[in-house]
Write an enzyme that holds these catalytic residues in place. Sequence first.
Site, short mmCIF file in Angstrom:
data_model
loop_
_atom_site.label_atom_id
_atom_site.label_comp_id
_atom_site.label_asym_id
_atom_site.label_seq_id
_atom_site.Cartn_x
_atom_site.Cartn_y
_atom_site.Cartn_z
N GLU A 191 0.83 -1.20 0.00
CA GLU A 191 0.00 0.00 0.00
C GLU A 191 0.87 1.25 0.00
O GLU A 191 0.49 2.28 -0.56
CB GLU A 191 -0.94 0.00 1.21
N HIS B 93 7.23 -27.35 2.64
CA HIS B 93 6.51 -28.45 1.98
C HIS B 93 5.52 -27.89 0.96
O HIS B 93 4.57 -28.58 0.58
CB HIS B 93 5.81 -29.30 3.03
N LYS C 95 -13.50 1.91 -4.34
CA LYS C 95 -14.53 2.23 -3.35
C LYS C 95 -15.64 3.07 -3.97
O LYS C 95 -16.83 2.82 -3.76
CB LYS C 95 -13.91 3.01 -2.18
#
Length: 545
Positions: A351, A382, A510
């Site tokens: 950000e 793994h 937004k």
Amino acid sequence: MTLLTQSSTWQALSAHSKNVPHMRELFATDAARFNKMSLSACGLLLDYSKNRATAETLDLLFTLASNSQLEAKIKAMFAGEIINTTEKRAVLHTALRSTAEQSIIAEGQDIVPEVQQTLNKMQGFVSSVTSGQWKGYTGKAITDIVSIGIGGSFLGPKIVSQALRPYWNPELKCHFVANVDGTSISEKLKLLDPETTLFIMSSKSFGTQETLTNTLTAREWFLAKGGLQSDVAKHFVAVTSNVAKATDFGIDADNIFPMWDWVGGRYSLWSAIGLPIALLIGMDNFRALLSGAHQMDEHFANAPLTENMPVIMGLLSLWYGNFFNAQSHVVLTYDHYLRGLPAYFQQLDMESNGKSVTLNGTDVDYSTGPVIWGGEGTNGQHAYHQLLHQGTALIPADFIMPLQSHNPIGEHHDQLASNCFGQTQALMQGRTFDEALAELANSALPAAEKQLIAKHKVMPGNKPSNTLLMDKLTPSTLGALIALYEHRTFVQGAIWDINSFDQWGVELGKDLGNDVLTRIGASQDCDALDASSNALINLYRHGKI
């Protein structure tokens, strides 16, 4: 070309990057390499010897930093100058962990007294709740905290609380809600008793969509379970700048904690946003967290570039991103309590430095913020470690581990440490074809198959990593570690000449999301947008595909 990429130092680094020897050779020819390329500060030790770097590399990187006025930019931040130029704000999260004796000026006034006043208010509140003096509407003590926020007001408190689990008050539990998905808060509320639950709403405006929606849902639940509107003040507190909205909601003005414009969300855990942390671990430990961060601030502000831990880490990350085309950086925590740190550092770095124009609006012609990702050891060994060892992409790594465990059971920690150190060694040295073939010498496989299998077992090595150690994970060492990554992020942004403290990329989605919400609630299907958006909205409106 920008001034940065035109500079002689940048050009020298570009040429030099093609001639750095393999790390195997660097270690073979210098037995003192670890001593020369390790550094201790603020309870942390950084081993950066397993990097594709020579003395010449570091000299060039430090010159690049000096030519980019890094030292002046560091001073400007600590002095409260307006370095967040697009929002015309100072950047003073460092003031939140300052000492009471300091004086830090922002917008013409000393902000330290207000910071200390807020800490003292937090102290009183924490004492009231943890002592049982604070009662719910039926006279019962608080047992559960629900922290409602989003972004920095969610991730920081959650990850730090998780990391400091050994220091929790055993009488309290904390639940974190951020996502606007109703499932998130519904599953939390199922676990709770309204008589003993305290909600902390964290939103600068008291209007952040996700946070307000979740808080309204929490209040509806509280009222539906028997609480009255007049009881809200006993079960809801706020961290906000909008006192009027908070009091209209039903929160007592005495239980509203301040937020300031000079603190960005992703740097806010040190403020009253950290109230959930303080409730869980106590104010003495919260102040120790601040103290550890303050020690790193002092180190960053005062250590010369060549002995400055955040500077060295920032420069090495820039080295790989800009001169080796590294597109991502992995953070590997060899401590279960630190398993959330990669996500926190992801938000902090991406950000902050996910930008594509310089401070004066010029398009950059170099890579900026990489993808930050990671997980906890040994689980990753793994899974994605295969890509680190034998994949085609160069992915620098940070390994983080305390030398002492909070849970010293049998050989668990010895095995954890051996895996951590073994991974850094394997990434550095790799395995040659001849070594792989020699390992198969006693195999019954035919010679041709040995040759083939050996090729598959080759690992090129020369994969860079840093190792960060601490004696033990404590509030102080965690504070120093987080501040280290904050300042590392700043270093890169300062050299790239970008604004690491705004986040305009968050806003467009937004705004469009609010428009879509209106269209979802309209009386007719949507036909005003692009074909894809129209179709998706209408499918949602009808509730089936």
